[in-house]
Design a protein around this motif. Structure first.
Motif, PDB file in Angstrom:
ATOM      1  N   ILE B 234       0.833  -1.202   0.000  1.00 50.48           N
ATOM      2  CA  ILE B 234       0.000   0.000   0.000  1.00 50.48           C
ATOM      3  C   ILE B 234       0.870   1.255   0.000  1.00 50.48           C
ATOM      4  CG2 ILE B 234      -1.833   1.254   1.224  1.00 50.48           C
ATOM      5  CD1 ILE B 234      -2.618  -1.434  -0.177  1.00 50.48           C
ATOM      6  N   SER B 235       1.951   1.202   0.759  1.00 54.11           N
ATOM      7  CA  SER B 235       2.871   2.328   0.750  1.00 54.11           C
ATOM      8  C   SER B 235       3.497   2.505  -0.643  1.00 54.11           C
ATOM      9  CB  SER B 235       3.949   2.095   1.811  1.00 54.11           C
ATOM     10  OG  SER B 235       4.801   3.206   1.899  1.00 54.11           O
ATOM     11  N   MET B 236       3.838   1.391  -1.271  1.00 54.63           N
ATOM     12  CA  MET B 236       4.415   1.464  -2.628  1.00 54.63           C
ATOM     13  C   MET B 236       3.435   2.124  -3.596  1.00 54.63           C
ATOM     14  SD  MET B 236       6.314  -2.187  -3.013  1.00 54.63           S
ATOM     15  CE  MET B 236       7.732  -2.568  -1.987  1.00 54.63           C
ATOM     16  N   LEU B 237       2.166   1.721  -3.504  1.00 59.47           N
ATOM     17  CA  LEU B 237       1.155   2.312  -4.387  1.00 59.47           C
ATOM     18  C   LEU B 237       0.946   3.791  -4.054  1.00 59.47           C
ATOM     19  CD1 LEU B 237      -1.532  -0.525  -4.517  1.00 59.47           C
ATOM     20  CD2 LEU B 237       0.032   0.165  -6.343  1.00 59.47           C
ATOM     21  N   ALA B 238       0.988   4.115  -2.746  1.00 62.50           N
ATOM     22  CA  ALA B 238       0.756   5.495  -2.321  1.00 62.50           C
ATOM     23  C   ALA B 238       1.861   6.424  -2.814  1.00 62.50           C
ATOM     24  CB  ALA B 238       0.640   5.561  -0.802  1.00 62.50           C
ATOM     25  N   HIS B 239       3.081   5.891  -2.922  1.00 62.91           N
ATOM     26  CA  HIS B 239       4.219   6.748  -3.272  1.00 62.91           C
ATOM     27  C   HIS B 239       4.702   6.595  -4.708  1.00 62.91           C
ATOM     28  CE1 HIS B 239       4.954   8.435   0.753  1.00 62.91           C
ATOM     29  NE2 HIS B 239       4.533   7.260   1.211  1.00 62.91           N
ATOM     30  N   SER B 240       4.240   5.576  -5.424  1.00 61.12           N
ATOM     31  CA  SER B 240       4.737   5.368  -6.787  1.00 61.12           C
ATOM     32  C   SER B 240       4.288   6.503  -7.708  1.00 61.12           C
ATOM     33  CB  SER B 240       4.182   4.039  -7.324  1.00 61.12           C
ATOM     34  OG  SER B 240       4.259   4.044  -8.729  1.00 61.12           O
ATOM     35  N   PRO B 241       5.238   7.152  -8.403  1.00 63.47           N
ATOM     36  CA  PRO B 241       4.854   8.220  -9.332  1.00 63.47           C
ATOM     37  C   PRO B 241       3.882   7.723 -10.404  1.00 63.47           C
ATOM     38  CG  PRO B 241       7.251   8.163  -9.048  1.00 63.47           C
ATOM     39  CD  PRO B 241       6.695   6.951  -8.340  1.00 63.47           C
ATOM     40  N   ALA B 242       4.070   6.482 -10.859  1.00 65.56           N
ATOM     41  CA  ALA B 242       3.210   5.952 -11.924  1.00 65.56           C
ATOM     42  C   ALA B 242       1.776   5.719 -11.454  1.00 65.56           C
ATOM     43  CB  ALA B 242       3.796   4.646 -12.462  1.00 65.56           C
ATOM     44  N   MET B 243       1.563   5.650 -10.142  1.00 64.67           N
ATOM     45  CA  MET B 243       0.250   5.272  -9.613  1.00 64.67           C
ATOM     46  C   MET B 243      -0.529   6.465  -9.043  1.00 64.67           C
ATOM     47  SD  MET B 243      -0.042   2.008 -10.098  1.00 64.67           S
ATOM     48  CE  MET B 243       0.941   2.109 -11.571  1.00 64.67           C
ATOM     49  N   GLN B 244       0.012   7.682  -9.227  1.00 64.57           N
ATOM     50  CA  GLN B 244      -0.619   8.850  -8.597  1.00 64.57           C
ATOM     51  C   GLN B 244      -1.993   9.170  -9.183  1.00 64.57           C
ATOM     52  OE1 GLN B 244       0.478  10.091  -5.666  1.00 64.57           O
ATOM     53  NE2 GLN B 244       1.838   8.334  -5.979  1.00 64.57           N
ATOM     54  N   GLY B 245      -2.169   8.888 -10.474  1.00 60.08           N
ATOM     55  CA  GLY B 245      -3.447   9.248 -11.088  1.00 60.08           C
ATOM     56  C   GLY B 245      -4.504   8.148 -11.001  1.00 60.08           C
ATOM     57  N   MET B 246      -4.263   7.163 -10.141  1.00 59.90           N
ATOM     58  CA  MET B 246      -5.188   6.022 -10.076  1.00 59.90           C
ATOM     59  C   MET B 246      -6.601   6.445  -9.693  1.00 59.90           C
ATOM     60  SD  MET B 246      -3.592   2.710  -8.256  1.00 59.90           S
ATOM     61  CE  MET B 246      -3.570   1.270  -9.290  1.00 59.90           C
ATOM     62  N   THR B 247      -7.565   6.019 -10.495  1.00 60.04           N
ATOM     63  CA  THR B 247      -8.965   6.244 -10.136  1.00 60.04           C
ATOM     64  C   THR B 247      -9.350   5.206  -9.079  1.00 60.04           C
ATOM     65  OG1 THR B 247      -9.753   4.660 -11.759  1.00 60.04           O
ATOM     66  CG2 THR B 247      -9.474   6.946 -12.513  1.00 60.04           C
ATOM     67  N   PRO B 248     -10.462   5.429  -8.367  1.00 58.13           N
ATOM     68  CA  PRO B 248     -10.924   4.408  -7.404  1.00 58.13           C
ATOM     69  C   PRO B 248     -11.096   3.040  -8.077  1.00 58.13           C
ATOM     70  CG  PRO B 248     -12.126   6.447  -7.071  1.00 58.13           C
ATOM     71  CD  PRO B 248     -11.289   6.662  -8.307  1.00 58.13           C
ATOM     72  N   THR B 249     -11.585   3.037  -9.318  1.00 55.90           N
ATOM     73  CA  THR B 249     -11.770   1.774 -10.043  1.00 55.90           C
ATOM     74  C   THR B 249     -10.429   1.074 -10.268  1.00 55.90           C
ATOM     75  OG1 THR B 249     -13.726   2.635 -11.136  1.00 55.90           O
ATOM     76  CG2 THR B 249     -12.612   0.817 -12.232  1.00 55.90           C
ATOM     77  N   ASP B 250      -9.420   1.844 -10.689  1.00 62.14           N
ATOM     78  CA  ASP B 250      -8.084   1.261 -10.900  1.00 62.14           C
ATOM     79  C   ASP B 250      -7.495   0.753  -9.586  1.00 62.14           C
ATOM     80  OD1 ASP B 250      -8.147   1.915 -13.562  1.00 62.14           O
ATOM     81  OD2 ASP B 250      -7.014   3.773 -13.322  1.00 62.14           O
ATOM     82  N   PHE B 251      -7.716   1.509  -8.530  1.00 64.21           N
ATOM     83  CA  PHE B 251      -7.164   1.135  -7.229  1.00 64.21           C
ATOM     84  C   PHE B 251      -7.802  -0.174  -6.747  1.00 64.21           C
ATOM     85  CE2 PHE B 251      -6.879   2.096  -2.458  1.00 64.21           C
ATOM     86  CZ  PHE B 251      -5.550   1.713  -2.373  1.00 64.21           C
ATOM     87  N   LEU B 252      -9.115  -0.269  -6.893  1.00 64.71           N
ATOM     88  CA  LEU B 252      -9.799  -1.501  -6.491  1.00 64.71           C
ATOM     89  C   LEU B 252      -9.305  -2.679  -7.338  1.00 64.71           C
ATOM     90  CD1 LEU B 252     -11.947  -2.921  -4.761  1.00 64.71           C
ATOM     91  CD2 LEU B 252     -13.654  -2.306  -6.477  1.00 64.71           C
ATOM     92  N   GLY B 253      -9.129  -2.443  -8.635  1.00 63.32           N
ATOM     93  CA  GLY B 253      -8.625  -3.498  -9.520  1.00 63.32           C
ATOM     94  C   GLY B 253      -7.269  -4.005  -9.063  1.00 63.32           C
ATOM     95  N   MET B 254      -6.372  -3.079  -8.763  1.00 60.14           N
ATOM     96  CA  MET B 254      -5.043  -3.451  -8.275  1.00 60.14           C
ATOM     97  C   MET B 254      -5.155  -4.233  -6.964  1.00 60.14           C
ATOM     98  SD  MET B 254      -1.684  -3.255  -8.595  1.00 60.14           S
ATOM     99  CE  MET B 254      -0.727  -1.892  -9.259  1.00 60.14           C
ATOM    100  N   LEU B 255      -6.013  -3.749  -6.063  1.00 57.87           N
ATOM    101  CA  LEU B 255      -6.162  -4.409  -4.759  1.00 57.87           C
ATOM    102  C   LEU B 255      -6.636  -5.854  -4.902  1.00 57.87           C
ATOM    103  CD1 LEU B 255      -7.912  -1.568  -2.742  1.00 57.87           C
ATOM    104  CD2 LEU B 255      -5.600  -2.450  -2.353  1.00 57.87           C
ATOM    105  N   VAL B 256      -7.657  -6.054  -5.732  1.00 50.85           N
ATOM    106  CA  VAL B 256      -8.187  -7.421  -5.808  1.00 50.85           C
ATOM    107  C   VAL B 256      -7.157  -8.361  -6.438  1.00 50.85           C
ATOM    108  CG1 VAL B 256     -10.585  -6.653  -5.833  1.00 50.85           C
ATOM    109  CG2 VAL B 256      -9.467  -7.211  -8.000  1.00 50.85           C
TER     110      VAL B 256
END
Lengths: 107, 422
Positions: B234-256
């Motif tokens: 979660i910290s990696m996703l929170a700080h990754s430059p490539a992941m800053q524009g993640m929509t809630p849908t993208d974030f949920l997709g990554m999580l699952v």
């Protein structure tokens, strides 16, 4: 029979008398060199035989080929211009003395 | 005595005699009954690239031979995983907004270059230094867990061993609040289900629970964003430059993806470990006498169980493959469960053999750019599990027929009544 030297991440050298015509992955696996897994059997599909070719050898061995080899290397740790998948290096007598450095871990 | 598991006799006969065109290896009742083997055997022999016209998921191609699966898996230019073309699982409702399902895009369902950016954002979690850090933790947790298990009494191995160990691991990878970790198990289970299979009663319920999951993790991500980067997902996703524009849908997709990939898979291999120990006591004894066999036993468990039964691709152009005309848009299913039983590649494929030669040559992690990211961690968890099993017990006995997950994707168990012998 070219002599190939595989160097582990901690600097241990494994010297193998390899048959010409097989790949640097097959030579390592058949001589039980630790650090080369070759899970996919040699079709550049798993990325578990990543090696760094010694820079002095790079022009003779050649860089990673475009396509699946480069795509798999892109997902490994520590890719450099010297990175190759050992399964894609076909050994010949001209490779006698080749030095291949191995990463800490293969995924 | 070593004895391969025999499929139910009625299925052996049915698989042999039914019209080839009617075979549907996606039928979930076959998974519940562990009856797939004779169907896959016939497809490998008579129709290795097989079209099933009617299934719950519409028409689909089955790829059942080992080398054909490798060929499809490494040809992502014609056989796409991208969610915009289809899905990487047969059932579109699992990850796409069709019927009652919701969109949960993730990098396993993406082609390059987006795939590479997303994968690289989380792959450092599996760096050698992190694996080293995890090993002692895995060992102490596994020891503690086995210390608490009763000898000579029956218990459900899935609930008492497979689920706790894999859920603890997943909580560590995510740095998830430990007291809430049972929620991870629940979320993992509902991602891969539909209403009517015992877990959720309606699509609305599934969606609501997945939204709870999203909300929970959004809070965690906001907290991690304010803290310095750490080695958790979660910290990696929170700080990754490539992941800053993640929509809630993208974030949920990554999580699952992280939750199912990091949980259901190894859970099934751990459950399969109890089954293998029970069905092949000679192999268990062999490994007990020579722990060096763990080097082949661990990949052998993962092959023999094959925790993910299939991965799917979608043809993005017309392709002729092994004489069959695959059309643009067709679903193409790689049945790892069948490829790992391909008798032309793997000797005595139905048997669990602790000292199998070339045990690492199996399909369970997939091949090509979508190959399992957590394979080394999974192997480490299974290795430590077996060290404890072999070190402590003379025999691991399964006392009743196991209950299997009703899924053609998650090849695992719900209940394995087990008794441990000193």
């Amino acid at each position: 029979m070219p002599k190939i030297t595989y160097i582990t991440s901690s600097g241990v050298e494994h010297v193998v008398d390899a048959d010409s015509g097989i790949s640097a992955m097959q030579a390592a696996v058949s001589h039980r060199v630790p650090g080369i897994d070759g899970d996919c059997g040699g079709v550049a599909a798993c990325g578990t035989c990543h090696v760094w070719v010694d820079p002095s050898w790079l022009d003779r061995v050649g860089p990673a080929r475009p396509g699946i080899e480069s795509e798999m290397l892109a997902l490994t740790d520590g890719r450099t211009p010297c990175s190759r998948l050992a399964c894609q290096i076909e050994l010949a007598d001209a490779h006698d003395g080749l030095l291949l450095q191995m990463p800490t871990d293969q995924h | 005595m070593n004895a391969a598991v025999k499929p139910p006799q009625n299925h052996v006969e049915r698989a042999r005699t039914m019209p080839l065109a009617d075979i549907d290896v996606s039928d979930i009742t076959l998974y519940q009954q562990d009856a797939l083997a004779p169907y896959f055997e016939r497809l490998r022999r008579e129709a290795p690239v097989h079209w099933c016209k009617n299934s719950l998921y519409g028409g689909y191609w089955s790829i059942t031979r080992y080398h054909d699966i490798v060929a499809i898996d490494t040809n992502h230019k014609q056989f796409s995983s991208d969610h915009t073309n289809g899905s990487f699982v047969l059932d579109d409702t699992t990850l796409n907004a069709v019927e009652g399902g919701i969109a949960m895009p993730n990098f396993l369902g993406m082609d390059p270059p987006t795939h590479d950016d997303h994968r690289m954002a989380v792959s450092p979690i599996m760096a050698p230094a992190n694996l080293l850090r995890f090993e002692s933790l895995i060992r102490s947790r596994t020891k503690d867990l086995f210390d608490s298990l009763p000898l000579g009494q029956t218990f459900n191995w899935v609930e008492q061993v497979s689920i706790p160990l894999t859920t603890m691991m997943l909580a560590t990878l995510l740095d998830f609040p430990f007291e809430d970790r049972a929620r991870l198990t629940r979320w993992s289970d509902i991602v891969t289900t539909r209403p009517g299979y015992g877990l959720v009663d309606s699509w609305e319920q599934r969606t609501a629970e997945l939204m709870d999951c999203l909300g929970y993790f959004q809070t965690l991500r906001e907290q991690r964003q304010k803290l310095p980067p750490k080695a958790d997902l979660i910290s990696m996703l929170a700080h990754s430059p490539a992941m800053q524009g993640m929509t809630p849908t993208d974030f949920l997709g990554m999580l699952v993806l992280l939750i199912v990939g990091g949980n259901d898979t190894t859970r099934s291999s751990m459950s399969g470990s109890a089954m293998a120990a029970h069905l092949y006591p000679d192999e268990f004894a062999k490994a007990k006498a020579d722990p060096a066999l763990l080097a082949s036993l661990v990949p052998e468990v993962i092959r023999w169980q094959t925790p993910i039964a299939h991965m799917r691709r979608t043809a993005i152009e017309d392709v002729e493959f092994r004489g069959q005309q695959i059309k643009k848009g067709d679903k193409v299913v790689m049945w790892y469960l069948s490829g790992n039983r391909d008798e032309t590649v793997i000797e005595r494929p139905d048997d669990f053999i602790a000292d199998r030669a070339n045990a690492r040559r199996h399909l369970s992690f997939g091949f090509g750019i979508h190959r399992c990211l957590g394979n080394r961690l999974a192997e480490m968890q299974i290795k430590v599990l077996w060290e404890e099993m072999l070190g402590r017990y003379s025999k691991i006995e399964v006392v009743d027929a196991p209950l299997r997950v009703p899924s053609n994707l998650i090849h695992g168990y719900l209940d394995i009544q087990t008794r441990l012998h000193a």
